[in-house]
Design a protein around this motif. Structure first.
Motif, PDB file in Angstrom:
ATOM      1  N   GLY A 163       0.803  -1.217   0.000  1.00  0.00           N
ATOM      2  CA  GLY A 163       0.000   0.000   0.000  1.00  0.00           C
ATOM      3  C   GLY A 163       0.837   1.268   0.000  1.00  0.00           C
ATOM      4  O   GLY A 163       0.650   2.139  -0.860  1.00  0.00           O
ATOM      5  N   PRO A 164       1.763   1.423   0.940  1.00  0.00           N
ATOM      6  CA  PRO A 164       2.601   2.627   0.943  1.00  0.00           C
ATOM      7  C   PRO A 164       3.395   2.812  -0.339  1.00  0.00           C
ATOM      8  O   PRO A 164       3.595   3.937  -0.794  1.00  0.00           O
ATOM      9  N   ARG A 165       3.861   1.714  -0.938  1.00  0.00           N
ATOM     10  CA  ARG A 165       4.615   1.828  -2.186  1.00  0.00           C
ATOM     11  C   ARG A 165       3.727   2.329  -3.313  1.00  0.00           C
ATOM     12  O   ARG A 165       4.139   3.176  -4.109  1.00  0.00           O
ATOM     13  N   VAL A 166       2.531   1.808  -3.393  1.00  0.00           N
ATOM     14  CA  VAL A 166       1.593   2.249  -4.432  1.00  0.00           C
ATOM     15  C   VAL A 166       1.250   3.717  -4.239  1.00  0.00           C
ATOM     16  O   VAL A 166       1.254   4.512  -5.192  1.00  0.00           O
ATOM     17  N   ILE A 167       0.968   4.093  -3.009  1.00  0.00           N
ATOM     18  CA  ILE A 167       0.527   5.451  -2.713  1.00  0.00           C
ATOM     19  C   ILE A 167       1.617   6.485  -2.972  1.00  0.00           C
ATOM     20  O   ILE A 167       1.337   7.607  -3.398  1.00  0.00           O
ATOM     21  N   SER A 168       2.866   6.109  -2.738  1.00  0.00           N
ATOM     22  CA  SER A 168       3.954   7.086  -2.813  1.00  0.00           C
ATOM     23  C   SER A 168       4.567   7.221  -4.207  1.00  0.00           C
ATOM     24  O   SER A 168       5.446   8.057  -4.404  1.00  0.00           O
ATOM     25  N   ASP A 169       4.112   6.435  -5.159  1.00  0.00           N
ATOM     26  CA  ASP A 169       4.670   6.501  -6.511  1.00  0.00           C
ATOM     27  C   ASP A 169       3.830   7.424  -7.377  1.00  0.00           C
ATOM     28  O   ASP A 169       2.738   7.058  -7.801  1.00  0.00           O
ATOM     29  N   PRO A 170       4.322   8.642  -7.669  1.00  0.00           N
ATOM     30  CA  PRO A 170       3.511   9.604  -8.423  1.00  0.00           C
ATOM     31  C   PRO A 170       3.270   9.184  -9.865  1.00  0.00           C
ATOM     32  O   PRO A 170       2.345   9.684 -10.511  1.00  0.00           O
ATOM     33  N   ASN A 171       4.088   8.267 -10.374  1.00  0.00           N
ATOM     34  CA  ASN A 171       3.954   7.845 -11.767  1.00  0.00           C
ATOM     35  C   ASN A 171       3.247   6.505 -11.909  1.00  0.00           C
ATOM     36  O   ASN A 171       3.202   5.942 -13.007  1.00  0.00           O
ATOM     37  N   ALA A 172       2.728   5.995 -10.815  1.00  0.00           N
ATOM     38  CA  ALA A 172       2.075   4.688 -10.859  1.00  0.00           C
ATOM     39  C   ALA A 172       0.845   4.721 -11.763  1.00  0.00           C
ATOM     40  O   ALA A 172      -0.019   5.588 -11.615  1.00  0.00           O
ATOM     41  N   ARG A 173       0.795   3.794 -12.693  1.00  0.00           N
ATOM     42  CA  ARG A 173      -0.364   3.711 -13.588  1.00  0.00           C
ATOM     43  C   ARG A 173      -1.639   3.470 -12.780  1.00  0.00           C
ATOM     44  O   ARG A 173      -2.704   3.977 -13.113  1.00  0.00           O
ATOM     45  N   PHE A 174      -1.503   2.696 -11.690  1.00  0.00           N
ATOM     46  CA  PHE A 174      -2.662   2.394 -10.847  1.00  0.00           C
ATOM     47  C   PHE A 174      -3.316   3.678 -10.335  1.00  0.00           C
ATOM     48  O   PHE A 174      -4.533   3.859 -10.436  1.00  0.00           O
ATOM     49  N   SER A 192      -1.566  19.980  -8.846  1.00  0.00           N
ATOM     50  CA  SER A 192      -2.066  19.525  -7.553  1.00  0.00           C
ATOM     51  C   SER A 192      -1.596  18.103  -7.259  1.00  0.00           C
ATOM     52  O   SER A 192      -1.185  17.787  -6.131  1.00  0.00           O
ATOM     53  N   VAL A 193      -1.641  17.241  -8.275  1.00  0.00           N
ATOM     54  CA  VAL A 193      -1.174  15.865  -8.100  1.00  0.00           C
ATOM     55  C   VAL A 193       0.288  15.853  -7.682  1.00  0.00           C
ATOM     56  O   VAL A 193       0.704  15.089  -6.804  1.00  0.00           O
ATOM     57  N   ARG A 194       1.085  16.720  -8.284  1.00  0.00           N
ATOM     58  CA  ARG A 194       2.507  16.788  -7.952  1.00  0.00           C
ATOM     59  C   ARG A 194       2.706  17.190  -6.496  1.00  0.00           C
ATOM     60  O   ARG A 194       3.523  16.603  -5.780  1.00  0.00           O
ATOM     61  N   LEU A 195       1.944  18.189  -6.052  1.00  0.00           N
ATOM     62  CA  LEU A 195       2.059  18.642  -4.667  1.00  0.00           C
ATOM     63  C   LEU A 195       1.635  17.547  -3.693  1.00  0.00           C
ATOM     64  O   LEU A 195       2.323  17.273  -2.702  1.00  0.00           O
ATOM     65  N   TYR A 196       0.505  16.906  -3.961  1.00  0.00           N
ATOM     66  CA  TYR A 196       0.032  15.856  -3.069  1.00  0.00           C
ATOM     67  C   TYR A 196       1.035  14.704  -3.014  1.00  0.00           C
ATOM     68  O   TYR A 196       1.261  14.102  -1.954  1.00  0.00           O
ATOM     69  N   SER A 197       1.641  14.390  -4.158  1.00  0.00           N
ATOM     70  CA  SER A 197       2.611  13.313  -4.204  1.00  0.00           C
ATOM     71  C   SER A 197       3.862  13.659  -3.401  1.00  0.00           C
ATOM     72  O   SER A 197       4.409  12.813  -2.676  1.00  0.00           O
TER      73      SER A 197
END
Length: 296
Positions: A163-174, A192-197
């Motif tokens: 979960g943490p790995r998926v959440i922290s990857d800004p380029n994740a296709r998921f 906004s996505v960049r800031l949240y990431s």
């Protein structure tokens, strides 16, 4: 520490609540104005409200936008991230800032956290406005069973390590696919996505985000279905604004709320998905102004 975005008229406060919990609050508007607290969802932080803060402050409201624990510029303590814990954080922020009463506005996971705060501290809250969110009053009927598939995405996000790995990857296709899916085809702005990431990649924050989902899946859903809050009634005005293109927070999930709320109205908005604040800030601001100006 991620650089704080600049927004005119906003002061940034860091409220120490103990046990490693420090809540960042973006504070705008006259200190003596009627208080309104805007509570963000996932994966957002206080910046979710940046298009609304200035207009509401100009209307004379004191606008408080906290980062929930584990999000934005708040700390990420090693807790379970129960929504009741997060609700108590909100109550603690009000106490520390000397705010006696507030109207709550909440989106996504901010909704249950803020709603539970209202149920536990009704003396602090004069109204609640929900945006594509839910109260802790689920019901498991045949329709709900048929809709369980809609929560598929929470499984990988809630898993330890994964979960943490998926959440922290800004380029994740998921994540990009998920964002567009829940948005009904509308995706959050790239900046906004960049800031949240960037915020999610701070130490402990991705684990915190995963636990928001893990506690729901392993503890809270069972407890809420078991009737933890079924005896609670709400006697302040409650309004809901919900985009119908959200495939997860469907109108069915709001059924039965009117039975527990003395003054309840819901408005369903066609052509709008989960990211209603970003997709239709004009509509949200209009409805919020009407809500805030109404007598309580």
């Amino acid at each position: 520490m991620v650089a704080m975005p600049v927004l005119d008229g906003v002061e940034h406060r860091y409220v120490e609540l103990g046990d490693g919990v420090t809540i960042h609050v973006a504070d705008a508007g006259p200190p003596g104005g009627p208080a309104v607290m805007l509570v963000h969802g996932f994966p957002e932080n206080w910046w979710e409200w940046h298009e609304l803060i200035g207009p509401l402050a100009a209307d004379g409201y004191r606008v408080l936008c906290p980062d929930l624990r584990g999000a934005g510029w708040s700390s990420a303590p090693p807790s379970r991230y129960l929504k009741s814990e997060m609700g108590e954080d909100l109550a603690g922020v009000l106490d520390k800032l000397g705010v006696d009463k507030v109207k709550l506005v909440a989106h996504d996971w901010g909704g249950p956290a803020a709603f539970i705060m209202m149920l536990r501290h009704p003396e602090k809250v004069t109204g609640f406005f929900g945006l594509n969110t839910v109260a802790p009053w689920p019901k498991m009927d045949l329709g709900a069973v048929r809709d369980l598939w809609r929560f598929w995405y929470q499984v990988p996000m809630s898993l330890p390590v994964i979960g943490p790995r998926v959440i922290s990857d800004p380029n994740a296709r998921f994540l990009r696919m998920l964002g567009s899916w829940v948005g009904g085809g509308f995706s959050l702005p790239e900046e906004s996505v960049r800031l949240y990431s960037e915020c999610m990649n701070q130490p402990g924050h991705a684990e915190a985000g995963s636990r928001w989902y893990r506690t729901f899946q392993t503890t809270e859903m069972r407890s809420w279905l078991g009737g933890e809050y079924n005896d609670a009634r709400v006697d302040v005005p409650v309004r809901w604004l919900s985009g119908t293109d959200d495939p997860v927070i469907t109108p069915r999930l709001l059924d039965g709320y009117a039975d527990r709320i003395s003054d309840y109205e819901v408005e369903l908005v066609d052509g709008v998905g989960h990211w209603i604040v970003a997709q239709r800030p004009d509509l949200v601001l209009d409805r919020l102004r009407a809500f805030l100006r109404a007598e309580t």
